[in-house]
Design an enzyme around this catalytic site. Structure first.
Site, PDB file in Angstrom:
ATOM      1  N   ARG A 107     -83.963 -18.829  70.762  1.00 15.38           N
ATOM      2  CA  ARG A 107     -82.727 -19.402  70.189  1.00 15.38           C
ATOM      3  C   ARG A 107     -83.016 -20.312  68.991  1.00 15.38           C
ATOM      4  O   ARG A 107     -82.373 -21.335  68.810  1.00 15.38           O
ATOM      5  CB  ARG A 107     -81.949 -20.234  71.224  1.00 15.38           C
ATOM      6  CG  ARG A 107     -81.191 -19.535  72.296  1.00 15.38           C
ATOM      7  CD  ARG A 107     -80.348 -18.346  71.867  1.00 15.38           C
ATOM      8  NE  ARG A 107     -80.233 -17.511  73.042  1.00 15.38           N
ATOM      9  CZ  ARG A 107     -81.106 -16.558  73.340  1.00 15.38           C
ATOM     10  NH1 ARG A 107     -82.095 -16.244  72.510  1.00 15.38           N
ATOM     11  NH2 ARG A 107     -80.971 -15.879  74.427  1.00 15.38           N
ATOM     12  N   SER A 121     -72.841 -19.977  75.815  1.00 17.36           N
ATOM     13  CA  SER A 121     -73.626 -21.048  76.448  1.00 17.36           C
ATOM     14  C   SER A 121     -73.572 -22.292  75.573  1.00 17.36           C
ATOM     15  O   SER A 121     -73.828 -22.203  74.376  1.00 17.36           O
ATOM     16  CB  SER A 121     -75.085 -20.620  76.580  1.00 17.36           C
ATOM     17  OG  SER A 121     -75.156 -19.444  77.329  1.00 17.36           O
ATOM     18  N   GLU A 152     -76.488 -25.719  72.104  1.00 11.09           N
ATOM     19  CA  GLU A 152     -76.805 -24.489  71.362  1.00 11.09           C
ATOM     20  C   GLU A 152     -75.922 -24.348  70.111  1.00 11.09           C
ATOM     21  O   GLU A 152     -76.427 -24.005  69.049  1.00 11.09           O
ATOM     22  CB  GLU A 152     -76.634 -23.292  72.300  1.00 11.09           C
ATOM     23  CG  GLU A 152     -77.095 -21.993  71.690  1.00 11.09           C
ATOM     24  CD  GLU A 152     -76.814 -20.803  72.589  1.00 11.09           C
ATOM     25  OE1 GLU A 152     -77.468 -20.663  73.635  1.00 11.09           O
ATOM     26  OE2 GLU A 152     -75.934 -20.001  72.219  1.00 11.09           O
TER      27      GLU A 152
HETATM   28  C1  LIG Z   1     -68.109 -15.736  74.664  1.00 15.90           C
HETATM   29  C2  LIG Z   1     -69.400 -15.947  73.905  1.00 15.90           C
HETATM   30  C3  LIG Z   1     -70.582 -15.380  74.348  1.00 15.90           C
HETATM   31  C4  LIG Z   1     -71.788 -15.576  73.661  1.00 15.90           C
HETATM   32  N1  LIG Z   1     -72.937 -15.009  74.124  1.00 15.90           N
HETATM   33  C5  LIG Z   1     -74.110 -15.172  73.465  1.00 15.90           C
HETATM   34  C6  LIG Z   1     -75.320 -14.578  73.952  1.00 15.90           C
HETATM   35  O1  LIG Z   1     -75.333 -13.882  74.969  1.00 15.90           O
HETATM   36  N2  LIG Z   1     -76.469 -14.787  73.248  1.00 15.90           N
HETATM   37  C7  LIG Z   1     -76.490 -15.534  72.105  1.00 15.90           C
HETATM   38  O2  LIG Z   1     -77.561 -15.676  71.522  1.00 15.90           O
HETATM   39  N3  LIG Z   1     -75.355 -16.089  71.613  1.00 15.90           N
HETATM   40  C8  LIG Z   1     -74.175 -15.939  72.270  1.00 15.90           C
HETATM   41  N4  LIG Z   1     -73.027 -16.522  71.794  1.00 15.90           N
HETATM   42  C9  LIG Z   1     -73.098 -17.349  70.589  1.00 15.90           C
HETATM   43  C10 LIG Z   1     -72.679 -16.623  69.272  1.00 15.90           C
HETATM   44  O3  LIG Z   1     -71.885 -15.514  69.544  1.00 15.90           O
HETATM   45  C11 LIG Z   1     -73.870 -16.172  68.442  1.00 15.90           C
HETATM   46  O4  LIG Z   1     -74.683 -17.278  68.141  1.00 15.90           O
HETATM   47  C12 LIG Z   1     -73.442 -15.506  67.122  1.00 15.90           C
HETATM   48  O5  LIG Z   1     -74.572 -14.995  66.460  1.00 15.90           O
HETATM   49  C13 LIG Z   1     -72.682 -16.428  66.186  1.00 15.90           C
HETATM   50  O6  LIG Z   1     -72.163 -15.638  65.147  1.00 15.90           O
HETATM   51  P1  LIG Z   1     -70.964 -16.144  64.249  1.00 15.90           P
HETATM   52  O7  LIG Z   1     -70.802 -15.175  63.125  1.00 15.90           O
HETATM   53  O8  LIG Z   1     -69.769 -16.371  65.083  1.00 15.90           O
HETATM   54  O9  LIG Z   1     -71.568 -17.508  63.700  1.00 15.90           O
HETATM   55  P2  LIG Z   1     -70.773 -18.843  63.359  1.00 15.90           P
HETATM   56  O10 LIG Z   1     -70.332 -19.503  64.615  1.00 15.90           O
HETATM   57  O11 LIG Z   1     -69.752 -18.575  62.326  1.00 15.90           O
HETATM   58  O12 LIG Z   1     -71.956 -19.695  62.733  1.00 15.90           O
HETATM   59  C14 LIG Z   1     -73.040 -20.117  63.531  1.00 15.90           C
HETATM   60  C15 LIG Z   1     -74.100 -20.756  62.622  1.00 15.90           C
HETATM   61  O13 LIG Z   1     -74.610 -19.795  61.738  1.00 15.90           O
HETATM   62  C16 LIG Z   1     -74.370 -20.155  60.375  1.00 15.90           C
HETATM   63  N5  LIG Z   1     -74.041 -18.903  59.668  1.00 15.90           N
HETATM   64  C17 LIG Z   1     -73.109 -17.987  59.993  1.00 15.90           C
HETATM   65  N6  LIG Z   1     -73.157 -16.954  59.137  1.00 15.90           N
HETATM   66  C18 LIG Z   1     -74.130 -17.223  58.240  1.00 15.90           C
HETATM   67  C19 LIG Z   1     -74.661 -16.538  57.100  1.00 15.90           C
HETATM   68  N7  LIG Z   1     -74.215 -15.352  56.699  1.00 15.90           N
HETATM   69  N8  LIG Z   1     -75.667 -17.146  56.415  1.00 15.90           N
HETATM   70  C20 LIG Z   1     -76.150 -18.362  56.780  1.00 15.90           C
HETATM   71  N9  LIG Z   1     -75.689 -19.049  57.843  1.00 15.90           N
HETATM   72  C21 LIG Z   1     -74.693 -18.481  58.566  1.00 15.90           C
HETATM   73  C22 LIG Z   1     -73.221 -21.141  60.423  1.00 15.90           C
HETATM   74  O14 LIG Z   1     -73.253 -22.023  59.311  1.00 15.90           O
HETATM   75  C23 LIG Z   1     -73.514 -21.847  61.722  1.00 15.90           C
HETATM   76  O15 LIG Z   1     -74.506 -22.818  61.530  1.00 15.90           O
HETATM   77  C24 LIG Z   1     -71.799 -16.352  72.477  1.00 15.90           C
HETATM   78  C25 LIG Z   1     -70.595 -16.924  72.024  1.00 15.90           C
HETATM   79  C26 LIG Z   1     -69.412 -16.722  72.725  1.00 15.90           C
HETATM   80  C27 LIG Z   1     -68.138 -17.336  72.222  1.00 15.90           C
END
Ligand SMILES: Cc1cc2nc3c(=O)[nH]c(=O)nc-3n(C[C@H](O)[C@H](O)[C@H](O)COP(=O)(O)OP(=O)(O)OC[C@H]3O[C@@H](n4cnc5c(N)ncnc54)[C@H](O)[C@@H]3O)c2cc1C
Length: 315
Positions: A156, A213, A309
Site C-alpha cells: 500500500r 479500508s 490508508e
Molecule cells: C468500497 C471501497 C473498496 C476499496 N477496496 C480497496 C481494495 O481492496 N484495495 C485497495 O488497494 N484499495 C481499495 N480501495 C481504495 C481505492 O479504491 C483505491 O485506492 C483506488 O486506487 C483509488 O482510486 P481513485 O481514482 O478513486 O483515487 P482518488 O481517491 O481520486 O485519489 C487517491 C490519491 O491518488 C491521487 N491521484 C489520483 N489520481 C491520480 C493521478 N492520475 N495522478 C497522480 N495522483 C493521482 C490523489 O491525489 C489522491 O492522493 C477501496 C475503496 C472503496 C471506496
C-alpha cells in the site's frame, strides 16, 4: 460550484475554490500545468475513493482526471489512460484473456490512481503487472517515464505516497495469458465476496459510502507480535516481520461493527470493522473524529498506532 462530497465515495468534503476537468491526455498535461501555475493548494482527483476532504477546502483547486482509453500494444502489453475506470478495465482485461489483475476486480477508482498506493486485494497487487508509468513531475515540470523499479512499490505504498508530487497520465501493464472464462469467473467471485463485506460501491447501501479500508494492516516485528493474544491473525511478510489484521485489532479493542460516537453521522461499517462509513449525514470532521477514536482505542489496548490508508486533505 458543487462540493467535493459529490466527487468522493465517502461523500464528505466542502466546496473547493475550483474544479477543472481533464478528459484527454493532452488536457491532463495542460490542466496540471495551469493548476500548478495558478494555485498554491491543489489536488489531482480520480474517482475519489481513497481521499477524505475537509469540510472547509475553500482555498483548494482540483483537477479531475477523466481521460479514457485502452491501447493494446501486443504480446500482453497494454497502455491505459489515467482516468479510465479501474474495474471496467479489469473486466476488459479478463475478457481479453490478460491475466494478472483479475483479483483486483471491484476496486473503485481510476487506473491512474492504482499505482499511488499499489492497490491490492485477495493476494494480488497492481505492482506485479505495471511496467511503466507516465508522470508529469510537479517540481521539475518534466514529463517522465518511470519504470516499475522507479515507483518503489511496497505494501500500500509507492514513491508517489512518499512525496513525489505530480500527475500520472497513463499506466502500462504486462499481462500473462489465461483462458478468459476462468479469469472472468475469478473476477466475478471476487466481486461477490467483496460485495458481502460492503466493499463494492452501491449507492443504496451506506456501508459502501466509505474509502474502503480506513487503516492499513500494521507491519510489526515478530518479537512484538508475540506479545499479542494467540488468536491475533498474523502473516509473515519478510524475515522477522509480520503483518497484523487491522480489522481484528479494532474489533478486539472493544469496538464492534456499526459503532458510532453519539449522534455522529459516521460509523464503522456494519459489514467490515475496517471501513469508516457515512450513514447519510456525516461531516468530514465526524469521519476524522471516529478515525482518531479508533486509533486511540487500538493504541491503548495493543500499543499499535494504526495508519490511515486514505489521503486526508485540508485537516
Ligand atoms: C468500497 C471501497 C473498496 C476499496 N477496496 C480497496 C481494495 O481492496 N484495495 C485497495 O488497494 N484499495 C481499495 N480501495 C481504495 C481505492 O479504491 C483505491 O485506492 C483506488 O486506487 C483509488 O482510486 P481513485 O481514482 O478513486 O483515487 P482518488 O481517491 O481520486 O485519489 C487517491 C490519491 O491518488 C491521487 N491521484 C489520483 N489520481 C491520480 C493521478 N492520475 N495522478 C497522480 N495522483 C493521482 C490523489 O491525489 C489522491 O492522493 C477501496 C475503496 C472503496 C471506496
Amino acid at each position: 460550484m458543487t462540493s467535493l462530497s459529490n466527487f468522493t465515495t465517502i461523500r464528505v468534503g466542502g466546496q473547493p475554490k475550483e474544479i477543472s476537468v481533464a478528459s484527454t491526455h493532452a488536457e491532463v498535461l495542460a490542466g496540471a500545468k495551469k493548476l500548478w501555475e495558478e494555485s498554491e493548494h491543489w489536488v489531482i482527483l480520480g474517482g475519489g475513493s481513497n481521499i477524505v476532504f475537509a469540510d472547509d477546502v475553500s482555498d483548494l483547486s482540483v483537477l479531475l482526471v477523466q481521460s479514457k482509453g485502452i491501447e493494446d500494444l501486443g504480446s500482453g502489453r497494454v497502455r491505459v489512460q489515467a482516468g479510465n475506470n479501474w474495474n471496467e478495465f479489469v473486466l476488459y482485461a479478463c475478457n481479453k484473456g490478460w491475466a494478472g489483475v483479475e483479483s483486483l476486480a471491484g476496486i473503485p477508482g481510476t487506473v491512474g490512481a492504482s499505482p499511488i498506493q499499489n492497490i491490492g486485494a485477495y493476494g494480488q497487487e497492481v505492482a506485479s503487472t505495471i511496467t511503466t508509468v507516465e508522470f508529469l513531475d510537479y517540481k521539475s515540470g518534466e514529463l517522465q517515464i518511470l519504470t516499475n523499479e522507479d515507483c518503489s512499490f511496497t505494501y500500500r505504498d509507492s514513491i508517489f505516497k512518499q512525496g513525489k508530487q505530480g500527475v500520472i497520465t497513463w499506466v502500462e501493464f504486462q499481462f500473462g495469458k489465461e483462458d478468459s472464462v476462468s479469469l472472468l469467473t475469478k473476477a466475478h467471485d471476487v466481486i461477490s465476496q467483496r460485495a458481502s463485506k460492503g466493499m463494492v460501491l452501491d449507492a443504496a447501501d451506506n456501508d459502501t459510502w466509505s474509502c474502503g479500508s480506513f487503516f492499513t494492516n500494521p507491519i510489526v516485528s515478530e518479537s512484538f507480535a508475540r506479545t499479542l493474544p494467540l488468536d491475533a491473525p498474523q502473516w509473515e511478510v519478510e524475515e522477522g516481520k509480520v503483518k497484523l489484521s487491522a480489522a481484528w485489532l479494532i474489533e478486539n479493542s472493544g469496538l464492534s461493527k456499526g459503532f458510532k460516537l453519539g449522534n455522529s453521522g459516521a460509523a464503522i461499517s456494519t459489514k467490515h470493522a475496517l471501513a469508516i462509513t457515512n450513514r447519510g449525514t456525516a461531516t468530514a470532521e465526524q469521519v476524522v473524529e471516529l478515525a482518531r477514536f479508533i486509533q486511540t482505542q487500538v493504541s491503548n489496548k495493543f500499543g499499535i498506532n494504526l495508519v490511515p490508508e486514505p489521503n486526508l486533505i485540508g485537516f
